[in-house]
Motif scaffolding. Structure first.
Motif, mmCIF file in Angstrom:
data_model
loop_
_atom_site.group_PDB
_atom_site.id
_atom_site.type_symbol
_atom_site.label_atom_id
_atom_site.label_comp_id
_atom_site.label_asym_id
_atom_site.label_seq_id
_atom_site.Cartn_x
_atom_site.Cartn_y
_atom_site.Cartn_z
ATOM 1 N N ILE A 11 0.791 -1.231 0.000
ATOM 2 C CA ILE A 11 0.000 0.000 0.000
ATOM 3 C C ILE A 11 0.824 1.282 0.000
ATOM 4 O O ILE A 11 0.294 2.349 -0.343
ATOM 5 N N ALA A 12 2.103 1.204 0.353
ATOM 6 C CA ALA A 12 2.899 2.427 0.446
ATOM 7 C C ALA A 12 4.098 2.454 -0.487
ATOM 8 O O ALA A 12 4.722 3.502 -0.646
ATOM 9 N N MET A 13 4.420 1.325 -1.134
ATOM 10 C CA MET A 13 5.624 1.265 -1.950
ATOM 11 C C MET A 13 5.316 0.917 -3.405
ATOM 12 O O MET A 13 5.603 1.695 -4.309
ATOM 13 N N VAL A 14 4.718 -0.243 -3.639
ATOM 14 C CA VAL A 14 4.435 -0.689 -5.008
ATOM 15 C C VAL A 14 3.608 0.325 -5.803
ATOM 16 O O VAL A 14 3.853 0.509 -7.009
ATOM 17 N N PRO A 15 2.625 1.019 -5.192
ATOM 18 C CA PRO A 15 1.831 1.977 -5.983
ATOM 19 C C PRO A 15 2.645 3.073 -6.657
ATOM 20 O O PRO A 15 2.153 3.728 -7.584
ATOM 21 N N HIS A 16 3.890 3.282 -6.232
ATOM 22 C CA HIS A 16 4.713 4.324 -6.841
ATOM 23 C C HIS A 16 5.250 3.921 -8.216
ATOM 24 O O HIS A 16 5.630 4.800 -9.003
ATOM 25 N N PHE A 17 5.283 2.623 -8.506
ATOM 26 C CA PHE A 17 5.855 2.218 -9.789
ATOM 27 C C PHE A 17 5.004 1.196 -10.542
ATOM 28 O O PHE A 17 5.406 0.737 -11.608
ATOM 29 N N ARG A 18 3.829 0.884 -10.015
ATOM 30 C CA ARG A 18 2.949 -0.053 -10.702
ATOM 31 C C ARG A 18 1.507 0.444 -10.605
ATOM 32 O O ARG A 18 1.045 0.811 -9.521
ATOM 33 N N GLU B 124 2.406 9.848 5.443
ATOM 34 C CA GLU B 124 3.803 10.292 5.544
ATOM 35 C C GLU B 124 4.752 9.239 4.978
ATOM 36 O O GLU B 124 5.726 9.568 4.282
ATOM 37 N N GLU B 125 4.478 7.965 5.283
ATOM 38 C CA GLU B 125 5.308 6.878 4.761
ATOM 39 C C GLU B 125 5.230 6.816 3.236
ATOM 40 O O GLU B 125 6.234 6.578 2.555
ATOM 41 N N PHE B 126 4.045 7.033 2.705
ATOM 42 C CA PHE B 126 3.836 6.998 1.258
ATOM 43 C C PHE B 126 4.708 8.056 0.584
ATOM 44 O O PHE B 126 5.379 7.780 -0.422
ATOM 45 N N LYS B 127 4.726 9.249 1.128
ATOM 46 C CA LYS B 127 5.543 10.325 0.562
ATOM 47 C C LYS B 127 7.039 9.995 0.687
ATOM 48 O O LYS B 127 7.822 10.240 -0.238
ATOM 49 N N ARG B 128 7.430 9.454 1.840
ATOM 50 C CA ARG B 128 8.842 9.133 2.062
ATOM 51 C C ARG B 128 9.321 8.081 1.065
ATOM 52 O O ARG B 128 10.388 8.236 0.446
ATOM 53 N N PHE B 129 8.542 7.032 0.910
ATOM 54 C CA PHE B 129 8.950 5.987 -0.030
ATOM 55 C C PHE B 129 8.917 6.490 -1.472
ATOM 56 O O PHE B 129 9.744 6.094 -2.289
ATOM 57 N N GLY B 130 7.962 7.366 -1.762
ATOM 58 C CA GLY B 130 7.895 7.915 -3.111
ATOM 59 C C GLY B 130 9.160 8.658 -3.470
ATOM 60 O O GLY B 130 9.705 8.509 -4.584
ATOM 61 N N ALA B 131 9.660 9.455 -2.533
ATOM 62 C CA ALA B 131 10.892 10.205 -2.779
ATOM 63 C C ALA B 131 12.082 9.265 -2.937
ATOM 64 O O ALA B 131 12.935 9.457 -3.822
ATOM 65 N N GLN B 132 12.153 8.231 -2.095
ATOM 66 C CA GLN B 132 13.268 7.291 -2.169
ATOM 67 C C GLN B 132 13.232 6.483 -3.463
ATOM 68 O O GLN B 132 14.279 6.218 -4.081
ATOM 69 N N MET B 133 12.038 6.089 -3.895
ATOM 70 C CA MET B 133 11.926 5.294 -5.111
ATOM 71 C C MET B 133 12.242 6.118 -6.356
ATOM 72 O O MET B 133 12.762 5.586 -7.341
ATOM 73 N N LYS B 134 11.944 7.390 -6.288
ATOM 74 C CA LYS B 134 12.284 8.259 -7.416
ATOM 75 C C LYS B 134 13.798 8.277 -7.619
ATOM 76 O O LYS B 134 14.285 8.236 -8.746
#
Length: 312
Positions: free
Chosen positions: A93-100, A295-305
């Motif tokens: 819910i907080a990581m995979v949605p950034h790239f799939r 907050e976690e969603f935003k943090r992981f989004g920045a890291q995955m970018k």
């Protein structure tokens, strides 16, 4: 009997019958991972107390696949009546949605309560030449790209947490994705890779050597292992999971589920199992968790970018 009164009595009987049928209906607890996985162990440990508190038989249903997103998608499609819930992990819910592209997002769910928060540890093989975190980081700095670290897949917590940790400490590592946790374990114990980041579950099961805790303080169970801020930039991450329901729960249903979750996490029998499994109980209300996961969603989004993982 008055015909109107008879109709009222018949309608009342139907409503009572429907309510009784709903009360007797089992509660499905979706686990989006395989039977025997860490989340599955936690869910089955919760099952007895959760059933008693809800007054409904809780059935654990495994729906594995795609880093937990298949089970999450099934939950999002379910009727929001409190009879279908799930324990969802951070990846789905907080990581995979950034790239799939997925059929759900954070607003597809009503969050009931956070279930656990497990510390993340950087570890190496038992016979690794790196005796401490300083030696590992020095090797990585002197040999760019040669510090190979593994994970169960691209965009998983093990991948992103380790990548971020190394970057913050000036190391360019190389990520090696595997098909699952078992393959990662085999790779680390056979020295095919240099390091992994995971919880005490992996540490204890395979007698790996802990070098650092990615937190702001040492763990009581690992008093000799330094926290990240003792040798470099502060890092405070964990592996978490949350009890979740489809969006649209009635307030009283959500309150009942949250109370049952809290009572389960407070149950000594459950706590003993969860601690042995390496997933310390951590209660956070559904509303508080919604803020946290944003907050976690935003943090992981920045890291995955930074890792080049973005929706195309």
């Amino acid at each position: 009997m008055n015909p109107f009164r008879a109709c009222l009595l018949a309608a009342a009987a139907l409503l009572l019958g429907a309510a009784a049928a709903n009360a007797d209906q089992p509660t499905q607890l979706i686990v989006p991972f395989d039977a025997g996985s860490s989340t599955d162990v936690v869910a089955r440990a919760m099952q007895p107390t959760l059933s008693a508190k809800l007054g409904s038989n809780v059935l654990v249903i495994n729906k594995p696949g795609a880093s937990g997103t298949l089970g999450a998608a099934e939950l999002a499609r379910a009727k929001p009546d409190g009879k279908t819930i799930a324990i969802l992990g951070m990846a789905g819910i907080a990581m995979v949605p950034h790239f799939r592209k997925l059929s759900f997002d954070l607003d597809s769910f009503d969050f009931i309560c956070q279930v656990y928060s497990a510390p993340v540890i950087v570890m190496v093989a038992p016979d690794s030449p790196y005796k401490n975190i300083k030696a590992l980081l020095e090797f990585g700095k002197a040999n760019p790209g040669k510090l190979f670290y593994g994970s169960p897949g691209i965009g998983t917590p093990d991948h992103i947490n380790m990548a971020n940790f190394l970057r913050q400490n000036g190391v360019t590592g190389t990520h090696v994705p595997f098909s699952g946790g078992g393959a990662v374990t085999q790779a680390i114990v056979s020295n095919q890779i240099v390091a992994v980041s995971n919880t005490t579950v992996l540490l204890n099961a395979y007698k790996l050597k802990p070098l650092a805790v990615l937190a702001d303080k040492r763990l009581p169970e690992l008093p000799d292992v330094p926290a990240a801020n003792e040798f470099g930039p502060p890092v405070d991450v964990s592996i978490w999971a949350v009890m979740t329901a489809p969006k649209g729960l009635a307030p009283e249903v959500k309150a009942s589920l949250e109370q049952a979750c809290k009572a389960t996490l407070d149950d000594p029998a459950y706590q003993a199992i969860a601690l042995r499994a390496g997933f310390p109980p951590y209660f956070r209300t559904g509303n508080a968790f919604r803020t946290f996961v944003g907050e976690e969603f935003k943090r992981f989004g920045a890291q995955m970018k930074v890792e080049g993982l973005e929706l195309q």
